[in-house]
Design an enzyme around this catalytic site. Structure first.
Site, PDB file in Angstrom:
ATOM      1  N   GLU A 186       0.814  -1.223   0.000  1.00 49.53           N
ATOM      2  CA  GLU A 186       0.000   0.000   0.000  1.00 49.53           C
ATOM      3  C   GLU A 186       0.846   1.271   0.000  1.00 49.53           C
ATOM      4  O   GLU A 186       0.458   2.272   0.586  1.00 49.53           O
ATOM      5  CB  GLU A 186      -0.964   0.015   1.199  1.00 49.53           C
ATOM      6  CG  GLU A 186      -2.057  -1.013   1.099  1.00 49.53           C
ATOM      7  CD  GLU A 186      -3.195  -0.779   2.106  1.00 49.53           C
ATOM      8  OE1 GLU A 186      -3.006  -0.034   3.077  1.00 49.53           O
ATOM      9  OE2 GLU A 186      -4.270  -1.350   1.887  1.00 49.53           O
ATOM     10  N   GLU A 255      -6.867  -7.068  -0.798  1.00 48.84           N
ATOM     11  CA  GLU A 255      -7.412  -6.904   0.552  1.00 48.84           C
ATOM     12  C   GLU A 255      -8.859  -6.447   0.472  1.00 48.84           C
ATOM     13  O   GLU A 255      -9.136  -5.289   0.198  1.00 48.84           O
ATOM     14  CB  GLU A 255      -6.622  -5.867   1.374  1.00 48.84           C
ATOM     15  CG  GLU A 255      -5.281  -6.340   1.828  1.00 48.84           C
ATOM     16  CD  GLU A 255      -4.610  -5.384   2.822  1.00 48.84           C
ATOM     17  OE1 GLU A 255      -5.312  -4.635   3.516  1.00 48.84           O
ATOM     18  OE2 GLU A 255      -3.376  -5.422   2.870  1.00 48.84           O
TER      19      GLU A 255
HETATM   20  C1  LIG Z   1      -0.784  -1.361   4.166  1.00 44.58           C
HETATM   21  C2  LIG Z   1      -2.011  -1.213   4.951  1.00 44.58           C
HETATM   22  O1  LIG Z   1      -2.272  -0.204   5.549  1.00 44.58           O
HETATM   23  N1  LIG Z   1      -2.818  -2.236   4.925  1.00 44.58           N
HETATM   24  C3  LIG Z   1      -3.922  -2.201   5.748  1.00 44.58           C
HETATM   25  C4  LIG Z   1      -5.167  -1.843   5.074  1.00 44.58           C
HETATM   26  O2  LIG Z   1      -6.091  -1.620   6.037  1.00 44.58           O
HETATM   27  C5  LIG Z   1      -6.309  -2.711   6.845  1.00 44.58           C
HETATM   28  C6  LIG Z   1      -7.261  -2.262   7.845  1.00 44.58           C
HETATM   29  O3  LIG Z   1      -7.463  -3.232   8.703  1.00 44.58           O
HETATM   30  C7  LIG Z   1      -5.022  -3.206   7.471  1.00 44.58           C
HETATM   31  O4  LIG Z   1      -5.220  -4.307   8.231  1.00 44.58           O
HETATM   32  C8  LIG Z   1      -4.050  -3.485   6.435  1.00 44.58           C
HETATM   33  O5  LIG Z   1      -2.830  -3.891   6.980  1.00 44.58           O
END
Ligand SMILES: CC(=O)N[C@H]1CO[C@H](CO)[C@@H](O)[C@@H]1O
Ligand SMILES: *[C@@H]1O[C@H](CO)[C@@H](O)[C@H](O)[C@H]1NC(C)=O
Ligand SMILES: *[C@@H]1O[C@H](CO)[C@@H](O)[C@H](O)[C@H]1NC(C)=O
Ligand SMILES: *[C@@H]1O[C@H](CO)[C@@H](O)[C@H](O)[C@H]1NC(C)=O
Ligand SMILES: *[C@@H]1O[C@H](CO)[C@@H](O)[C@H](O)[C@H]1NC(C)=O
Ligand SMILES: *[C@@H]1O[C@H](CO)[C@@H](O)[C@H](O)[C@H]1NC(C)=O
Ligand SMILES: *[C@@H]1O[C@H](CO)[C@@H](O)[C@H](O)[C@H]1NC(C)=O
Ligand SMILES: *[C@@H]1O[C@H](CO)[C@@H](O)[C@H](O)[C@H]1NC(C)=O
Ligand SMILES: *[C@@H]1O[C@H](CO)[C@@H](O)[C@H](O)[C@H]1NC(C)=O
Length: 848
Positions: A186, A255
Site C-alpha cells: 500500500e 485486501e
Molecule cells: C498497508 C495497509 O495499511 N494495509 C492495511 C489496510 O487496512 C487494513 C485495515 O485493517 C489493514 O489491516 C491493512 O494492513
C-alpha cells in the site's frame, strides 16, 4: 451404486486428484495475462483469504486451513513479520508461532496455494508495521524511501526470506505452494509524502524484487505506478471499479476487508455478509479473477505484538473464522455458497472479458461468453433501496436492492448475494450461555500480589535536562517509562496547610499515570485516531520537597501512515501553576528516567518466579489499586477447545498464562455510548464506521488463551494491573457447544452444489442444512416448524400455519449427527396449508 453415488465418486476423484497435484510437489509455472493468473498454462479464478501465522498457534494451523478450504478458498495469504523474525540485527527467529516454513507447508499439505507478502512492511495493525525497532536506530536511516541504508537492509531481508523459501522448495516452480509474492505494501497511499525519493523507491523495490528470481509473479498493492512486470492490485471495501495499470495485467483484489479491526475505547465494527458477498460478486462480475479476504481468520495480537496506537488484543475482524478458530455463521457459509457459484462460472470467466448490458436504472448485467451459444451472467441491482424485477435473456428475475444474482448458464439463478440460506450461529463470541460454556472461577484464596514501586526503582536510572521522547528512550523494550522530578515549595506554610496548584501535562501518547508524593493524582490517555492528550489536575503540595512521578505508557507502536516510523510518544510538556496563575514550565528542569517496571525487570510474569517469596500471599488481595502485580493458579476447564479469560472486572494492564503473553487488556475504557447500529442495513456503501456494536462497553473483555498454552493441573496466571481492578471476579471458560439455526423458504435458491449444468433450478428443493463444529453433534432441537414460522433466529415462534410432527421428523434426521439437511418441501413434512408460501425454521444445539 446408483447414479447419484457415482456422481459423488467422480467429484471426489477430481478433488483427490487436484490435491494430489499440489501435494506431490509437481512443479507448476505461474504467469499472468490480461485476464488472470495462469498456472501451468491455465487461467484461474482464485479465491484467497488472509491468515497471519503468529496470530494463532501452530497446533491449530491445520484446522484453520481445513476450514478455509471447506469455505471454498484456493489461496492463503500472509504477511511476514520482520521485527519478530530478526529481533536483533543478524539474529533470526523462525520458531513456534513464527515458524513460517511450517505454516507454508501446512497450507501445501491441505492442497492450497500461498500468496507470500514479504513486504517487508506489513502494516497489519502489527507493532511498528512489522519493522524492527533496531532499524530506526541505524544512524542516517530513512524508512520507505530512496535511502541507501534502508534499501540495503530491506533487500537483505527480502533475500533472506526468498532464500529460505527456495531452500525448502516452496515456490510453485519448485513444486511448492507459493504462486505469488508481494513487495512493499500500500505504498501508493503514502507515496506523495516522500516526493521524488518515493518514486525512485518504487522503481528500486520493483527491480530488487524481480532480481530475486522467485519465478512467480510479484504484486504491489495500492500502487498505480507499479513498474512492469509487477502487477498492481486493489485493496478496499469494493474493487469493482479498479483497472490495473496495463492491459497485460489481470484485475486482482488483495485486501477485501471482511470487517474491521478493533481498538481500545472503540465500539466493535462488523460487516454484514450480504454486503461482503455483494462486493465480491461485483468484482468477479466486472472482470476480476483473484480476490482475497482481509481477514479470513484474524486471530489474536498476543503479547505486545499489536500495532498502534491502542489496537486491541483481539484481531477478530468479524472474519468468517472467529478469533477462537470457530466458524462464524452465516458469514462463512454464505461466502462458501458464493465461492461455489463463482467456481461454476470459472470456465466462462477466464475465457473472455465481460459484456455489459444495461437492464434499467441501477440495474446491469455482465455476461461472459465461452462461445456465441454458451454464457454465464451476473445480474446486479446496485440501488441502495429499491428491489426490482428485470428481464434478461427473455426470462424475468427478481433482484433485491444491493444484490447480485449468479447465473452460470445465463438462465438459472443459483445464488443471490442478499438471500442467505446458510445456517446462523447464536452468540458466537459470548461464551456466556450455560449450555454452551464451561467455566472455572479463580478463587480469591490462591492469589499472590506484588506492589510495583512508584517512580525510580533501581540505580540504572538516568537523568536528563528535558523531557525525552519515549520510543527513542525505551527502544520499545517495555511499554513503560518513568519521568520523575521534584517540586520544591519555598513558601512558609503553617503546619497542616498545603499549597494548591494545577498540573498541566501534555503527551504525544498513549497514556500516563501521574503521582504526586507517590499518590495517584490522575490518568490521561488518547484514542486510536489521536493518541495525544492533555491532563490537567489540581494537586496539593507540601512545604519543601515534593515528588512528581509520571508513568508514560505505549499501547502498540504506530503501524500506518506516511513517516509513521518517526511518530513520537511520551510526555513533552509539564506546567505547574498556582491559584494566582503564576506558571512555571517544569519541562526543562532535571528529570530522572527509569525504563520499564520493576516487576518486568524481576520477571514476575515468568513461571520460574511463581513460588518466589517476592509475592505476598493471602486472601485480602488489594482491590481497586493502581500498579499491582497479581498471580494465581487455575485449572483449565475440561475440553480440547480454546479458552477465554474474562477480565471485565479489571482496569488496564497486561496478562500472562504460564509465562506466555496473552496481550494487553483495557476493560476500563468504554466506547462512546452513541453511534452503534446493531441491526445495520447492509444496503448502500459500507465503510469502517457504518456498522458498529457494543457502544458504551469495553472493546474487549474476553482474552484468548490457546489450549496448547495450558496443561492439566495448575496453570499460572499473572496480571499487571495499572489502574485498579478486582481480580477475584476473573473467570476462565471454554466453549462446549453452540446453538445454530436456519430459516429457509420454499422460494429460496437450492444449495449451490446441488445444481449442475443443464438442470433447471426449479426442479431442486431449497434445504435447511445444519452442521456442527468438528467433534460436536446435534444433541437437541429447540425449535422446528414448517409452515409460516415467525421471528428471527433465537426467537422463532410458530405462525398460523404449521405442520404436525415436524419436530419429530427433524429430531429423527438430526439428533446424534454432526450435521443434517432437510428439504424445504411439503413432500418431506406434509402440506399444512396448500397454496401458501411456506418455510422451514430450525434451532438446534450442538455440543460435545
Ligand atoms: C498497508 C495497509 O495499511 N494495509 C492495511 C489496510 O487496512 C487494513 C485495515 O485493517 C489493514 O489491516 C491493512 O494492513
Ligand atoms: C532463476 O531461478 C531458476 C530456477 O531456480 C533458474 O533456473 C534460473 O537460472 C534463475 N535465473 C536467474 C536469472 O538467476
Ligand atoms: C416483482 O414481481 C413479483 C411477481 O410478479 C411481484 O410480486 C413484485 O411486487 C415485483 N417486485 C417489484 C419490485 O416490482
Ligand atoms: C465476565 O464476567 C463478568 C463478571 O465479572 C460477567 O458479568 C460477564 O457476564 C462475563 N462476560 C462473559 C462474556 O462471560
Ligand atoms: C528533593 O528530594 C530529592 C529526592 O529525594 C533529592 O534528590 C533532592 O535533592 C531534594 N531537593 C531538595 C531541594 O531538597
Ligand atoms: C529520535 O532520535 C532521533 C535520532 O537522535 C531523532 O532524529 C528523532 O527526531 C527522535 N525522534 C523523536 C520522535 O523525537
Ligand atoms: C487564572 O486563569 C484562569 C483561566 O485563564 C481564569 O479563569 C482565572 O480567573 C485566573 N485566576 C486568577 C486568580 O487570575
Ligand atoms: C510452585 O509450587 C507448586 C506447588 O508446590 C509446584 O507444583 C510448582 O511446580 C512450583 N513451581 C515452580 C516454578 O517451582
Ligand atoms: C476505585 O477507586 C476509584 C478512585 O480511586 C473510585 O473512583 C472508584 O469508585 C473505585 N471503584 C471501586 C469499584 O471501588
Amino acid at each position: 451404486m446408483g447414479s447419484k453415488d457415482s456422481l459423488i465418486v467422480t467429484v471426489l476423484a477430481i478433488l483427490v486428484f487436484k490435491d494430489y497435484l499440489c501435494e506431490s510437489g509437481l512443479a507448476a509455472t505461474v504467469t499472468y495475462d490480461h485476464r488472470a493468473l495462469v498456472i501451468d498454462g491455465q487461467r484461474r479464478v482464485l479465491l484467497s483469504g488472509s491468515i497471519h501465522y503468529p496470530r494463532s498457534t501452530p497446533e491449530v494451523w491445520p484446522e484453520l486451513i481445513r476450514k478455509s478450504k471447506e469455505g471454498g478458498l484456493d489461496v492463503i495469504e500472509t504477511y511476514i513479520f520482520w521485527n519478530y523474525h530478526e529481533p536483533v540485527r543478524g539474529e533470526y527467529y523462525f520458531e513456534g508461532r513464527f515458524d513460517l516454513v511450517r505454516f507454508v507447508k501446512v497450507v501445501q499439505e491441505a492442497g492450497l496455494y500461498v500468496h507470500l507478502r514479504i513486504g517487508p512492511y506489513a502494516c497489519a495493525e502489527w507493532n511498528y508495521g512489522g519493522f524492527p525497532t533496531w532499524l530506526h536506530f541505524i544512524p542516517g536511516v530513512q524508512f520507505r524511501t530512496s535511502n541507501a541504508i534502508f534499501k540495503e537492509e530491506m533487500k537483505r531481508f527480502l533475500a533472506k526470506i526468498v532464500t529460505i523459501m527456495k531452500e525448502e522448495k516452496l515456490f510453485a516452480t519448485q513444486g511448492g505452494p507459493i504462486i505469488l509474492a508481494q513487495v512493499e505494501n500500500e505504498y501508493g497511499n503514502v507515496e506523495w509524502a516522500y516526493g521524488v525519493g518515493g518514486e525512485l523507491y518504487v522503481k528500486w523495490a520493483a527491480e530488487t524484487a524481480v532480481s530475486l528470481n522467485t519465478t512467480v509473479p510479484w504484486v504491489m498493492c495500492q500502487q498505480e505506478d507499479a513498474p512492469d512486470p509487477i502487477i498492481n492490485t486493489c485493496n478496499g471495501f469494493y474493487c469493482d471499479e479498479f483497472t490495473p495499470n496495463s492491459p497485460s495485467k489481470p484485475k486482482m483484489w488483495t485486501e477485501n476487508y471482511s470487517g474491521w479491526f478493533l481498538a481500545f475505547g472503540n465500539p466493535i465494527p462488523f460487516r454484514p455478509v450480504e454486503d461482503l458477498a455483494f462486493s465480491v460478486a461485483r468484482f468477479f462480475e466486472t472482470g476480476g479473477t483473484f480476490q482475497n479476504y482481509y481477514m479470513y481468520f484474524g486471530g489474536t495480537n498476543f503479547g505486545r505484538t499489536a500495532g498502534g496506537p491502542l489496537i486491541a488484543s483481539s484481531y477478530d475482524y468479524d472474519a468468517p473464522i472467529d478469533e477462537y478458530g470457530f466458524i462464524r455463521q452465516p458469514k462463512w457459509g454464505h461466502l462458501r455458497d458464493l465461492h461455489k457459484a463463482i467456481k461454476q462460472c470459472e470456465g466462462y470467466l477466464v475465457n473472455s472479458d465481460p459484456t455489459y448490458e444495461r437492464l434499467g436504472v441501477n440495474l446491469e448485467a455482465h455476461i461472459y461468453y465461452k462461445n456465441t451459444q454458451e454464457c454465464a451472467a451476473f445480474l446486479a441491482n446496485i440501488d441502495k433501496s429499491l428491489d426490482a424485477n428485470v428481464t434478461f435473456n427473455g426470462n424475468s428475475y427478481n433482484l433485491p436492492a444491493w444484490s447480485v444474482s449468479i447465473l452460470p448458464d445465463c438462465k438459472n439463478v443459483i445464488f443471490n448475494t442478499a438471500k442467505v440460506v446458510s445456517q446462523r450461529s447464536l452468540g458466537d463470541l459470548s461464551y456466556a450461555h450455560p449450555t454452551t460454556m464451561r467455566e472455572s472461577l479463580l478463587g480469591p484464596s490462591a492469589w499472590g500480589w506484588y506492589k510495583e514501586k512508584v517512580g525510580i526503582w533501581s540505580d540504572n536510572s538516568f537523568t536528563g535536562s528535558s523531557l525525552l521522547e519515549q520510543i527513542n528512550t525505551t527502544k520499545d523494550t517495555s511499554d513503560y517509562l518513568w519521568y520523575t522530578t521534584s517540586i520544591n515549595v519555598n513558601e512558609k506554610l503553617t503546619p497542616g496547610q498545603v499549597k494548591e496548584a494545577f498540573l498541566l501535562i501534555e503527551s504525544l501518547g498513549h497514556a500516563a499515570l501521574v503521582f504526586v508524593n507517590k499518590r495517584p493524582v490522575g490518568f490521561g490517555y488518547g484514542n486510536h485516531e489521536d493518541a495525544s492528550f492533555t491532563l490537567s489536575k489540581k494537586v496539593t503540595l507540601n512545604e519543601g520537597n515534593n515528588t512528581l512521578d509520571m508513568l508514560s505508557m505505549i499501547i502498540g507502536l504506530q503501524n500506518y501512515g506516511p513517516w509513521f516510523d518517526i511518530a513520537g510518544a511520551g510526555i513533552f510538556s509539564v506546567i505547574l501553576s498556582d491559584l494566582m496563575n503564576n506558571t512555571e514550565d517544569v519541562s526543562s528542569r532535571e528529570w530522572t528516567y527509569q525504563i520499564g517496571l520493576e516487576g518486568e525487570y524481576l520477571g514476575l510474569d515468568t513461571i520460574s518466579l511463581a513460588n518466589s517469596s517476592l509475592w505476598t500471599l493471602g486472601s485480602d488481595i488489594p482491590i481497586n489499586q493502581s500498579l499491582i502485580w497479581y498471580k494465581t493458579t487455575f485449572i483449565a476447564p475440561e475440553g480440547t477447545g480454546p479458552l477465554a479469560l474474562n477480565l471485565s472486572s479489571m482496569g488496564k494492564g497486561q496478562a500472562w498464562v504460564n509465562g506466555q503473553g496473552i496481550g494487553r487488556y483495557w476493560s476500563a475504557y468504554l466506547a462512546p455510548s452513541a453511534g452503534c447500529t446493531e441491526n445495520c442495513d447492509y444496503r448502500g456503501s459500507y465503510d469502517a464506521s457504518k456498522c458498529l456494536k457494543n457502544c458504551g462497553q469495553p472493546a474487549q473483555t474476553l482474552y484468548h488463551i490457546p489450549r496448547t498454552w495450558v496443561h492439566s493441573g495448575d496453570n499460572l496466571l499473572v496480571l499487571h494491573e495499572e489502574l485498579g481492578g478486582d481480580p477475584s471476579k476473573i473467570s476462565v471458560s471454554t466453549r462446549i457447544g453452540q446453538e445454530v439455526c436456519a430459516h429457509v423458504s420454499e422460494s429460496d435458491p437450492p444449495p449451490v452444489d446441488a445444481w449442475t449444468p443443464n438442470l433447471e433450478v426449479m426442479s431442486l428443493n431449497p434445504e435447511v442444512r445444519l452442521s456442527c463444529e468438528q467433534g460436536w453433534k446435534i444433541t437437541s432441537i429447540n425449535f422446528a416448524s414448517f409452515g409460516t414460522p415467525e421471528g428471527q433466529c433465537g426467537k422463532f415462534s410458530q405462525g398460523i400455519c404449521h405442520g404436525e410432527n415436524v419436530l419429530s421428523v427433524v429430531q429423527q434426521a438430526c439428533i446424534g449427527q454432526e450435521g443434517c439437511s432437510l428439504p424445504v418441501s411439503a413432500a418431506n413434512f406434509g402440506d399444512p396449508c396448500p397454496g401458501v408460501l411456506k418455510s422451514l425454521a430450525i434451532e438446534a444445539l450442538c455440543s460435545d
